[in-house]
Design a protein around this motif. Structure first.
Motif, short mmCIF file in Angstrom:
data_model
loop_
_atom_site.label_atom_id
_atom_site.label_comp_id
_atom_site.label_asym_id
_atom_site.label_seq_id
_atom_site.Cartn_x
_atom_site.Cartn_y
_atom_site.Cartn_z
N GLN A 449 1.19 -1.38 0.29
CA GLN A 449 -0.16 -0.06 -0.82
C GLN A 449 1.07 1.51 -0.14
OE1 GLN A 449 -2.75 -0.39 3.45
NE2 GLN A 449 -4.00 -2.06 2.89
N TRP A 450 2.24 1.32 0.49
CA TRP A 450 3.09 2.23 0.16
C TRP A 450 4.42 2.28 -0.20
CZ3 TRP A 450 7.87 2.18 2.51
CH2 TRP A 450 7.44 1.29 3.41
N LYS A 451 4.99 1.12 -0.11
CA LYS A 451 6.11 1.05 -0.78
C LYS A 451 5.78 0.75 -2.14
CE LYS A 451 10.51 -2.19 0.15
NZ LYS A 451 11.61 -0.94 0.16
N CYS A 452 7.18 1.46 -3.34
CA CYS A 452 7.41 0.45 -4.43
C CYS A 452 8.81 0.82 -5.17
CB CYS A 452 7.75 2.69 -4.69
SG CYS A 452 5.81 3.62 -4.74
N VAL A 453 8.29 -0.56 -5.30
CA VAL A 453 9.90 -1.78 -5.61
C VAL A 453 9.75 -2.10 -7.39
CG1 VAL A 453 10.61 -4.19 -5.80
CG2 VAL A 453 9.16 -2.78 -4.42
N LYS A 454 11.16 -1.75 -7.49
CA LYS A 454 11.17 -1.51 -9.09
C LYS A 454 10.89 -2.66 -9.62
CE LYS A 454 14.73 -0.34 -12.22
NZ LYS A 454 16.44 0.53 -12.60
N ASP A 455 10.50 -2.95 -11.02
CA ASP A 455 10.20 -3.70 -11.53
C ASP A 455 11.29 -4.60 -12.36
OD1 ASP A 455 7.72 -3.88 -11.49
OD2 ASP A 455 7.69 -2.37 -13.36
N GLU A 456 11.58 -6.04 -12.01
CA GLU A 456 13.12 -6.16 -12.40
C GLU A 456 13.59 -6.79 -14.16
OE1 GLU A 456 13.02 -10.66 -11.11
OE2 GLU A 456 13.07 -9.68 -8.97
N THR A 457 12.13 -6.23 -15.13
CA THR A 457 12.54 -6.15 -16.46
C THR A 457 12.03 -4.83 -16.59
OG1 THR A 457 9.38 -6.48 -16.49
CG2 THR A 457 10.39 -8.18 -16.21
N HIS A 458 12.22 -4.07 -15.83
CA HIS A 458 11.82 -2.66 -16.56
C HIS A 458 13.90 -1.87 -17.14
CE1 HIS A 458 10.61 1.24 -16.64
NE2 HIS A 458 11.40 1.59 -15.97
N THR A 459 13.30 -1.06 -18.07
CA THR A 459 15.18 -1.10 -18.10
C THR A 459 14.33 0.63 -18.32
OG1 THR A 459 14.62 -0.77 -20.38
CG2 THR A 459 16.26 -2.87 -18.74
N ASP A 460 16.15 1.50 -17.74
CA ASP A 460 16.22 3.19 -18.06
C ASP A 460 15.51 3.29 -19.45
OD1 ASP A 460 16.50 3.35 -15.34
OD2 ASP A 460 18.97 3.38 -16.02
N GLY A 461 14.49 3.93 -19.28
CA GLY A 461 13.86 4.93 -20.79
C GLY A 461 12.05 4.09 -20.91
N GLU A 462 11.95 3.48 -20.28
CA GLU A 462 11.30 2.16 -21.10
C GLU A 462 9.73 2.91 -19.86
OE1 GLU A 462 11.26 -1.93 -20.19
OE2 GLU A 462 12.23 -2.52 -22.06
N LEU A 463 8.44 3.45 -20.65
CA LEU A 463 7.46 3.35 -20.62
C LEU A 463 6.74 2.06 -19.52
CD1 LEU A 463 6.15 6.37 -22.68
CD2 LEU A 463 7.52 6.40 -20.10
N GLY A 464 7.10 2.17 -18.35
CA GLY A 464 5.67 0.89 -18.21
C GLY A 464 6.05 0.61 -16.72
N GLY A 465 5.31 -0.29 -15.97
CA GLY A 465 5.28 -0.38 -14.00
C GLY A 465 4.29 0.20 -13.87
N SER A 466 3.48 -0.36 -12.93
CA SER A 466 2.38 -0.25 -12.50
C SER A 466 2.63 1.57 -10.79
CB SER A 466 2.35 -1.50 -11.35
OG SER A 466 1.54 -0.91 -10.41
N THR A 467 1.58 1.68 -11.39
CA THR A 467 1.18 2.98 -10.77
C THR A 467 -0.21 3.06 -10.57
OG1 THR A 467 0.06 4.33 -13.46
CG2 THR A 467 2.79 4.09 -12.93
N THR A 468 -1.10 1.75 -9.83
CA THR A 468 -1.88 1.52 -9.54
C THR A 468 -2.04 1.72 -7.96
OG1 THR A 468 -1.84 -0.71 -10.89
CG2 THR A 468 -3.57 -0.18 -9.07
N PRO A 469 -2.94 3.33 -8.74
CA PRO A 469 -2.82 3.91 -6.85
C PRO A 469 -3.95 2.80 -6.10
CG PRO A 469 -4.31 4.32 -8.39
CD PRO A 469 -3.97 3.51 -9.25
N CYS A 470 -3.39 3.11 -4.61
CA CYS A 470 -3.85 2.28 -3.26
C CYS A 470 -3.94 2.97 -2.68
CB CYS A 470 -2.55 1.10 -3.05
SG CYS A 470 -3.25 -0.22 -2.14
N ILE A 471 -5.04 3.04 -1.80
CA ILE A 471 -6.04 3.81 -0.97
C ILE A 471 -5.70 2.99 0.50
CG2 ILE A 471 -7.55 4.89 0.09
CD1 ILE A 471 -8.72 5.54 -2.89
N PRO A 472 -5.10 3.65 0.91
CA PRO A 472 -4.93 2.74 2.11
C PRO A 472 -5.66 2.18 2.58
CG PRO A 472 -2.57 4.92 1.92
CD PRO A 472 -4.16 4.59 0.98
N ILE A 473 -5.87 1.57 3.85
CA ILE A 473 -7.22 0.82 4.45
C ILE A 473 -7.12 1.54 5.68
CG2 ILE A 473 -8.50 -1.23 5.69
CD1 ILE A 473 -7.40 -2.50 3.33
#
Length: 546
Positions: A449-473
């Protein structure tokens, strides 16, 4: 199948009527009627209720045939017995056949009357009729509240069975579901049992015909001496206790087994004769396991035809099943009707009844608690709202979760807290009313709900990754009643506290300075006085020297 079901219902009704009740002392059946006599001291009303509980009514004597039946039933019995003739209202009418009296069937039809010479036609005369062997079964008026020696009941039915034909060397005895029997009968009601001797074959009367046992196991155990079950061919079959075997001729009685072929099979439930051999079988509601001798329960509810009535559900039980009302419904007679759960006030605020359930809703300024749907929590949904204050104490106020109270000239208000200023999110934060939303930059996935972890398959310059918002409970804690909220801190109050603190410090410094200064002056004055005294002393010494 329909005939078996109809027979089952008929017999069940009769047996329920007899359950826990005394048997008649005598009985007689003719065509579609059976008559029974009970030697049980009762008043007229009680006697009528007893007959009604057994599916009949007090006997009507409308013809010479029914009058003759009185001689059969009471020919050797003393005492007076109630029949179903009485005067409900008004006065006797001496000109009519029944003298204004009425049968308990609420009619006055009759081809016969047998009034006693002592009949009293006055309006104060007794209103209920009894008969006795001593008075040659004349109709005699009696007080309805008086206890007679007993009463006679009449039962009507359809599709009677005639007595079975007797062959040389055989005989039959009969037992009716009304509780009486014999061997010299002309007509018998459905559900009657006939036993042929000496073979001990059993028969049951159904729709004017005799069915030989074993019949349906649901009716008097199929006529079996011990117990009845349905064999794998779905045919009713009798079985006996260990050491006994079913008679192969009548198929219902048990007899001592010289060599019990079932012992070697070690059947868990029962053993039956299967053509030229023996095999194990199970009770109704069970089926034979793969080992050929054990029994396992059948889930009867897999048959969708079970419990077809509206709002019913099937519940499997060991060896059977039960039809019960679905959740949110309750039994009313023979139907399941919707239960109004709102009658028990399950909701904190408002309750709306729905078919089989209910729904809670909240007053304005509240919303349903997501963790407890029957309760309500404060809700704002905008930047600021008026605080919820105690009407008896305006200093006790509450705010929704995620808001802080602030005192204004016109009262207390609740202001949304900007949680994003507290660095709750690892990367990006968006404040919302009463909460906040954490998101991640492209190439990262939100975890916990709060921590962002880098995607292993992501490389610099790529657009992607999850930006899914999460509303803390957020856990909404219930407000104690009563309690005071944390007081708000306005700018004026803060300045006042600072001024007061500075003033207090200055006052303390001044007092310390004053005390020390005063003590210094006192010491200086004392020193001067001491010097003066010493000077005078020296002068006197000098004067003495001269």
């Amino acid at each position: 199948m329909e005939e078996v079901l109809r027979l089952y219902v008929v017999v069940l009704v009769f047996l329920m009527g007899r359950d826990g009740r005394m048997e008649p002392n005598n009985g007689y059946c003719l065509e579609n009627q059976c008559y029974t006599v009970f030697q049980d001291p009762s008043d007229f009303t009680t006697a009528g209720n007893q007959c009604r509980d057994r599916g009949g009514h007090l006997m009507t004597v409308r013809s010479t045939v029914s009058h003759d039946i009185l001689f059969i039933l009471l020919g050797n019995v003393t005492g007076r017995f109630w029949i179903g003739l009485h005067l409900p209202t008004g006065c006797p009418d001496a000109t009519s056949e029944l003298k204004g009296f009425q049968w308990v069937t609420k009619d006055s039809e009759s081809d016969f009357s047998n009034w006693a010479p002592s009949f009293n036609s006055s309006c104060s005369s007794h209103r209920c009729i009894s008969v006795s062997q001593q008075s040659e079964f004349k109709w005699i008026q009696e007080p309805c509240s008086e206890q007679a020696a007993g009463f006679l009941c009449e039962h009507s039915f359809t599709d009677p069975c005639k007595s079975l034909a007797i062959t040389e060397g055989t005989s039959f005895t009969y037992k009716t579901p009304l509780g009486f029997g014999g061997d010299d009968v002309l007509s018998l009601p459905p559900g009657s049992i006939a036993i042929q001797m000496p073979a001990q074959n059993k028969y049951v009367c159904d729709s004017g015909q005799w069915l030989q046992g074993p019949w349906s196991c649901e009716i008097l155990q199929g006529g079996c001496d011990y117990k009845c079950t349905v064999n794998p061919k779905q045919v009713p079959s009798c079985y006996c206790q260990p050491g006994l075997t079913v008679n192969l001729i009548n198929k219902v009685t048990c007899e001592l087994a010289t060599e019990d072929p079932c012992l070697a099979l070690r059947c868990e439930y029962a053993c039956y004769h299967n053509e030229e051999s023996y095999a194990c079988m199970c009770d109704r509601g069970f089926k034979l396991a793969e080992d050929g001798r054990s029994c396992i329960d059948i889930d009867d509810c897999t048959d969708k035809r079970q419990c077809p009535e509206k709002n019913w559900m099937c519940v499997n039980t060991l060896g059977s099943f039960a039809c019960v009302c679905k959740d949110g419904y309750q039994m009313s007679g023979s139907q399941c009707i919707d239960e109004d759960e709102c009658m028990s006030a399950p909701c904190e605020h408002m309750c709306i009844n729905t078919p089989g359930s209910y729904k809670c809703s909240c007053y304005s300024g509240y919303k349903v608690d997501p963790e407890s749907p029957s309760k309500c929590v404060l809700y704002c949904g905008k930047q600021e709202c008026a605080a919820e204050c105690d009407p008896n104490d305006d200093e006790v106020c509450y705010c929704p979760d995620g808001y802080i109270s602030d005192e204004r000239d016109d009262g207390m208000v609740c202001i949304d807290i900007d949680e994003c200023g507290g660095n709750y999110c690892d990367q990006q934060c968006k404040n919302t009313f009463g909460s906040y939303v954490c998101t991640c930059r492209p190439g990262y996935t939100l975890v916990g709900q709060w921590k962002c972890v880098k995607d292993e398959t992501h490389t610099d310059g790529e657009l992607g990754g999850s930006t899914t918002p999460c509303i803390p409970i957020t856990t909404v804690l219930p407000h104690p009643d009563p309690t005071r909220p944390t007081p708000s801190m306005t700018v004026g109050a803060l300045v006042g506290i600072i001024v007061f603190t500075v003033f207090f410090i200055l006052l303390v410094v001044f007092l310390v300075y004053y005390i020390f200064n005063h003590r210094g002056k006192m010491k200086s004055s004392g020193a001067l006085k001491s010097v003066g005294y010493e000077s005078h002393g020296l002068e006197q010494v000098a004067s003495d020297a001269h």
